[in-house]
Design a protein around this motif. Structure first.
Motif, PDB file in Angstrom:
ATOM      1  N   ASP A 385       0.860  -1.181   0.000  1.00 37.33           N
ATOM      2  CA  ASP A 385       0.000   0.000   0.000  1.00 37.33           C
ATOM      3  C   ASP A 385       0.897   1.232   0.000  1.00 37.33           C
ATOM      4  O   ASP A 385       1.793   1.356   0.847  1.00 37.33           O
ATOM      5  CB  ASP A 385      -0.894   0.033   1.234  1.00 37.33           C
ATOM      6  N   ILE A 386       0.671   2.121  -0.946  1.00 39.99           N
ATOM      7  CA  ILE A 386       1.466   3.343  -1.045  1.00 39.99           C
ATOM      8  C   ILE A 386       0.542   4.547  -0.933  1.00 39.99           C
ATOM      9  O   ILE A 386      -0.369   4.726  -1.743  1.00 39.99           O
ATOM     10  CB  ILE A 386       2.249   3.403  -2.375  1.00 39.99           C
ATOM     11  N   GLU A 387       0.771   5.355   0.099  1.00 42.18           N
ATOM     12  CA  GLU A 387       0.048   6.610   0.241  1.00 42.18           C
ATOM     13  C   GLU A 387       0.802   7.670  -0.549  1.00 42.18           C
ATOM     14  O   GLU A 387       2.030   7.801  -0.427  1.00 42.18           O
ATOM     15  CB  GLU A 387      -0.071   7.034   1.703  1.00 42.18           C
ATOM     16  N   CYS A 388       0.080   8.420  -1.380  1.00 40.38           N
ATOM     17  CA  CYS A 388       0.736   9.387  -2.237  1.00 40.38           C
ATOM     18  C   CYS A 388      -0.072  10.665  -2.369  1.00 40.38           C
ATOM     19  O   CYS A 388      -1.269  10.702  -2.057  1.00 40.38           O
ATOM     20  CB  CYS A 388       0.992   8.774  -3.613  1.00 40.38           C
ATOM     21  N   GLU A 389       0.592  11.709  -2.816  1.00 42.77           N
ATOM     22  CA  GLU A 389      -0.017  13.023  -2.976  1.00 42.77           C
ATOM     23  C   GLU A 389       0.045  13.429  -4.441  1.00 42.77           C
ATOM     24  O   GLU A 389       1.115  13.417  -5.055  1.00 42.77           O
ATOM     25  CB  GLU A 389       0.752  14.025  -2.122  1.00 42.77           C
ATOM     26  N   THR A 390      -1.121  13.768  -5.015  1.00 45.00           N
ATOM     27  CA  THR A 390      -1.195  14.155  -6.421  1.00 45.00           C
ATOM     28  C   THR A 390      -1.787  15.559  -6.555  1.00 45.00           C
ATOM     29  O   THR A 390      -2.277  16.124  -5.576  1.00 45.00           O
ATOM     30  CB  THR A 390      -2.060  13.156  -7.212  1.00 45.00           C
ATOM     31  N   LYS A 391      -1.755  16.084  -7.782  1.00 49.81           N
ATOM     32  CA  LYS A 391      -2.289  17.430  -8.010  1.00 49.81           C
ATOM     33  C   LYS A 391      -3.809  17.442  -7.979  1.00 49.81           C
ATOM     34  O   LYS A 391      -4.428  18.363  -7.462  1.00 49.81           O
ATOM     35  CB  LYS A 391      -1.812  17.945  -9.369  1.00 49.81           C
ATOM     36  N   ASP A 392      -4.411  16.412  -8.575  1.00 50.45           N
ATOM     37  CA  ASP A 392      -5.863  16.342  -8.658  1.00 50.45           C
ATOM     38  C   ASP A 392      -6.266  14.941  -9.107  1.00 50.45           C
ATOM     39  O   ASP A 392      -5.413  14.055  -9.267  1.00 50.45           O
ATOM     40  CB  ASP A 392      -6.423  17.397  -9.618  1.00 50.45           C
ATOM     41  N   ALA A 393      -7.563  14.720  -9.330  1.00 43.15           N
ATOM     42  CA  ALA A 393      -8.060  13.394  -9.707  1.00 43.15           C
ATOM     43  C   ALA A 393      -7.481  12.935 -11.046  1.00 43.15           C
ATOM     44  O   ALA A 393      -7.168  11.750 -11.229  1.00 43.15           O
ATOM     45  CB  ALA A 393      -9.584  13.418  -9.764  1.00 43.15           C
ATOM     46  N   ALA A 394      -7.319  13.868 -11.989  1.00 40.03           N
ATOM     47  CA  ALA A 394      -6.768  13.494 -13.298  1.00 40.03           C
ATOM     48  C   ALA A 394      -5.321  13.025 -13.176  1.00 40.03           C
ATOM     49  O   ALA A 394      -4.902  12.064 -13.849  1.00 40.03           O
ATOM     50  CB  ALA A 394      -6.862  14.690 -14.250  1.00 40.03           C
TER      51      ALA A 394
END
Length: 416
Positions: A385-394
């Motif tokens: 399981d990797i928790e990650c941070e993205t800019k948005d849903a796309a």
């Protein structure tokens, strides 16, 4: 300035009138904050309505409850002032009564259920009140407070079902309609009903055509049940604990039935979303009940679209850990924070190749969790399981597509 009062048959048989609310406003003037009523362009664009916010979370104790508490204390006779007052409350009523009681030199006793969070006990004691912990529920604390009222000769101050409390809370509407006379709809949270009762009297008399909408948490539809003749259950852990009232006031129910156009229920998810939006857009912290008006606009956009809506941010007393959880959950729902479950082979370099895809997609990895034992995979397989941070849903969708193109089985760990 709002228009001159127009007599209304709707308020004729109620024990609080516009003159009572105006008298309360004169009494408490200068001792409570005259909080701003501000137009929100961003929330207006978001909801399709014109939205004004009344910042009652800027009161000294961070809630509107000070208004009714002070109005009541100022009308006590000398004997009552000397002996003191008592109330049952684990929230904003306790703090408002304690703060103004100490300021006026009136002894205040607050009965709270034993499971009340220690921070609320300390805050109330910090305002100068004597706190008595009794029973496991609010009902038990309330019953004990009524016993102590008689035993000690104290004046009982009800959190909502009391004319002086209702009149004090009604001053919120006076200020809103003076600052934003174009408001044609008020969305008001309901717990016991004191706020909507007082605001209803003032608003309905000053502006008979105004639309009054009461808002309750879906888990605690007590006033909704009363006015709609329904029997929905009242229980559960709600974000809007300040309006989690199992039994509406007998007095306030009369006001709601006479004055209010409708009572709407809002889900926990919309309460969370509204609270997060208010922090992100307006840079203001509210508790769950304080977010109820905006939550209703998100739940029922067609009821408010095109209207001039006034929302009361009724309080800002929220536990910081709970606030953090709400904000993180909102990030997850918007696709800016995610936990991805990826199936790997347990061999050297496996995690490196996965991390390389995250790097290529410019996604920040926050945490990594390996699971080798509690899995249905073969012994040489593992779940990561990797928790990650993205800019948005796309951006998140692009990452998942890239992982699948790399030959990995990947799924999202969903929120409830």
């Amino acid at each position: 300035m709002a228009s001159e009062p127009i007599p209304s048959d709707l308020t004729a048989d109620l024990p609080v009138t516009l003159p009572d609310v105006r008298a309360a406003a004169e009494r408490i003037s200068g001792a409570v904050v005259r909080t701003p009523t501000l137009f929100s362009q961003t929330l207006s664009n978001l909801t399709g309505a014109r939205v004004w916010l009344k910042f009652e979370n800027l009161q000294f104790t961070a809630a509107y409850k000070e208004r009714g508490a002070l109005n009541t204390l100022l009308q006590l006779d000398e004997a009552a002032r000397r002996n003191g007052v008592i109330a049952a409350s684990a929230g904003n009523h306790a703090q408002g009564l304690a703060y103004h009681g100490a300021r006026l030199g009136i002894p205040v006793t607050i009965v709270m259920p034993r499971p009340t969070p220690i921070v609320k006990v300390m805050q109330t004691e910090g305002h100068g009140a004597t706190v008595v912990l009794h029973g496991e529920t609010f009902d038990a604390a309330y019953a004990h407070a009524r016993e102590l009222e008689v035993e000690r000769g104290l004046a009982f101050v009800h959190p909502f079902d009391m004319p002086s409390i209702i009149a004090g809370q009604g001053t919120v509407a006076l200020e809103m309609l003076e600052d934003a006379p174009e408001i044609d709809t008020l969305a008001i949270p309901i717990g016991g009903g004191g706020l909507i009762s007082g605001m209803g009297v003032a608003a309905r008399t000053l502006k008979p055509e105004i639309t009054l909408i009461g808002i309750q948490a879906e888990l605690y539809p007590s006033m909704y049940n009363r006015v709609k003749h329904a029997s929905l259950p009242c229980e559960g852990d709600t974000l809007a604990e300040g309006i989690a009232v199992k039994y509406p006031g007998e007095l306030t129910a009369r006001f709601v039935e006479a004055l209010v156009d409708d009572v709407l229920l809002v889900s926990e998810r919309k309460l969370e979303e509204a609270l997060s939006l208010l922090l992100q857009i307006e840079k203001t912290v509210v508790e769950g009940g304080g977010a109820a008006g905006l939550a209703a606009m998100l739940c029922y956009p067609e009821r408010f679209r095109g209207r001039n809506v006034g929302i009361v941010l009724s309080g800002g007393n929220i536990d910081t850990r709970l606030l953090a959880n709400v904000l993180l959950r909102d990030l997850a729902r918007s696709g800016r924070l995610a936990r991805l479950r990826i199936r790997l082979q347990d061999r050297p370099g496996a995690l490196f190749h996965v991390a390389k895809i995250f790097h290529e997609q410019q996604v920040n990895i926050i945490e990594i969790y390996h699971q080798r034992v509690f899995t249905s995979l073969p012994a040489k397989g593992l779940i990561t399981d990797i928790e990650c941070e993205t800019k948005d849903a796309a951006h998140l969708d692009g990452l998942m597509a890239a992982l699948r193109e790399g030959g990995y089985s990947v799924s999202m760990v969903e929120l409830a």
